[in-house]
Design an enzyme around this catalytic site. Structure first.
Site, PDB file in Angstrom:
ATOM      1  N   THR A  87      -0.960   7.586  -1.132  1.00 59.84           N
ATOM      2  CA  THR A  87      -2.407   7.583  -1.964  1.00 59.84           C
ATOM      3  C   THR A  87      -3.419   6.709  -1.275  1.00 59.84           C
ATOM      4  O   THR A  87      -4.462   6.407  -1.685  1.00 59.84           O
ATOM      5  CB  THR A  87      -1.950   7.191  -3.355  1.00 59.84           C
ATOM      6  OG1 THR A  87      -1.479   5.930  -3.499  1.00 59.84           O
ATOM      7  CG2 THR A  87      -0.935   8.231  -3.894  1.00 59.84           C
ATOM      8  N   ASP A 139       2.657  -6.780  10.239  1.00 55.19           N
ATOM      9  CA  ASP A 139       3.623  -6.130  11.046  1.00 55.19           C
ATOM     10  C   ASP A 139       3.479  -7.036  12.302  1.00 55.19           C
ATOM     11  O   ASP A 139       4.532  -7.511  12.971  1.00 55.19           O
ATOM     12  CB  ASP A 139       3.756  -4.526  11.494  1.00 55.19           C
ATOM     13  CG  ASP A 139       4.343  -3.824  10.288  1.00 55.19           C
ATOM     14  OD1 ASP A 139       5.043  -4.502   9.699  1.00 55.19           O
ATOM     15  OD2 ASP A 139       3.908  -2.482  10.515  1.00 55.19           O
ATOM     16  N   ASP A 157      -1.603  -3.234  12.099  1.00 50.87           N
ATOM     17  CA  ASP A 157      -0.846  -3.479  10.706  1.00 50.87           C
ATOM     18  C   ASP A 157      -0.731  -4.969  10.849  1.00 50.87           C
ATOM     19  O   ASP A 157       0.286  -5.607  11.624  1.00 50.87           O
ATOM     20  CB  ASP A 157       0.263  -2.888  10.545  1.00 50.87           C
ATOM     21  CG  ASP A 157       0.895  -3.150   9.547  1.00 50.87           C
ATOM     22  OD1 ASP A 157       1.004  -4.175   8.977  1.00 50.87           O
ATOM     23  OD2 ASP A 157       0.806  -2.275   8.370  1.00 50.87           O
ATOM     24  N   ARG A 208       0.880  -1.170  -0.092  1.00 45.37           N
ATOM     25  CA  ARG A 208      -0.026   0.118  -0.188  1.00 45.37           C
ATOM     26  C   ARG A 208       0.691   1.361  -0.039  1.00 45.37           C
ATOM     27  O   ARG A 208       1.752   1.461   0.853  1.00 45.37           O
ATOM     28  CB  ARG A 208      -0.760   0.038   1.151  1.00 45.37           C
ATOM     29  CG  ARG A 208      -2.019   1.196   1.157  1.00 45.37           C
ATOM     30  CD  ARG A 208      -2.797   1.061   2.213  1.00 45.37           C
ATOM     31  NE  ARG A 208      -2.571   1.516   3.606  1.00 45.37           N
ATOM     32  CZ  ARG A 208      -3.020   1.942   4.351  1.00 45.37           C
ATOM     33  NH1 ARG A 208      -4.473   2.175   4.349  1.00 45.37           N
ATOM     34  NH2 ARG A 208      -2.453   2.713   5.605  1.00 45.37           N
TER      35      ARG A 208
END
Length: 212
Positions: free
Chosen positions: A110, A206, A203, A106
């Site tokens: 944006t 992660d 996340d 990602r």
């Protein structure tokens, strides 16, 4: 609300494990275990409609009329890298499944997916496909993955397995493909200003791999 195209797997054990998964104190090792376990729970539901055929089995005592899976075989396609955490859970249920890989990251400015890798089974078009990724946030990566699979000849119903989903991602993904079903353990509240799911998991990549 979604015309049967979203299946929320809300078994009590799923909800219990999800509460531990959400906890910021949960270690990477335990997080990986829980992602694998939840993927297996979801795979039970996602494979519920696989076609069966009759089979004759000789037990130690008698002949048994049984059922075996027939027709299309299964392929699992994780969206890298977090999707890798769900693969082993599905393989525990369907060890003969083939595994493809779609790599996307990602763009942090944006929030759009950037593809960087693709490797699929040669007969992907002849298989029932489960796309796996722990989180469905904006839907960008999932839409990109589904479109790529369609371009490779995958037809019929595609199934997307996630652990948590935002309403925005669900709506975007369903709008992008008319023959797709989403399996999730939770439909969360929404997205924050950084396009992360709230309350979410943080996340997932992660937390699975112990990175930052």
């Amino acid at each position: 609300m979604y015309d049967g195209r979203v299946v929320v797997v809300d078994h009590p054990m799923v909800q219990h494990k999800l509460s531990i998964l959400r906890d910021a104190r949960t270690s990477s090792m335990r997080f990986r275990e829980l992602v694998r376990e939840l993927a297996m729970f979801e795979a039970y539901e996602a494979t519920r409609d696989l076609p069966l055929e009759d089979a004759v089995v000789q037990t130690p005592l008698a002949t048994a009329w049984c059922k075996t899976i027939s027709g299309k075989k299964l392929a699992i396609v994780p969206i890298l890298r977090a999707g890798l955490g769900m693969v082993d859970g599905v393989l525990e249920l369907v060890p003969a499944a083939r595994v493809g890989h779609l790599g996307m990251y990602r763009d942090e400015s944006t929030h759009k997916p950037v593809p960087y890798y693709a490797k699929l089974p040669e007969d992907i078009a002849a298989r029932a496909v489960l796309v796996v990724d722990p989180m469905l946030a904006t839907g960008g990566s999932a839409i990109s993955a589904v479109r790529y699979l369609r371009e490779q000849g995958v037809s019929g119903t595609l199934k997307m397995m996630v652990i948590v989903a935002a309403p925005q991602g669900i709506e975007a993904l369903l709008a992008a493909d008319d023959d797709l079903v989403i399996y999730t353990c939770s439909v969360d509240d929404g997205l924050n200003e950084d396009a992360y799911i709230v309350p979410g998991l943080g996340d997932a990549g992660d937390r699975i791999f112990g990175t930052k």
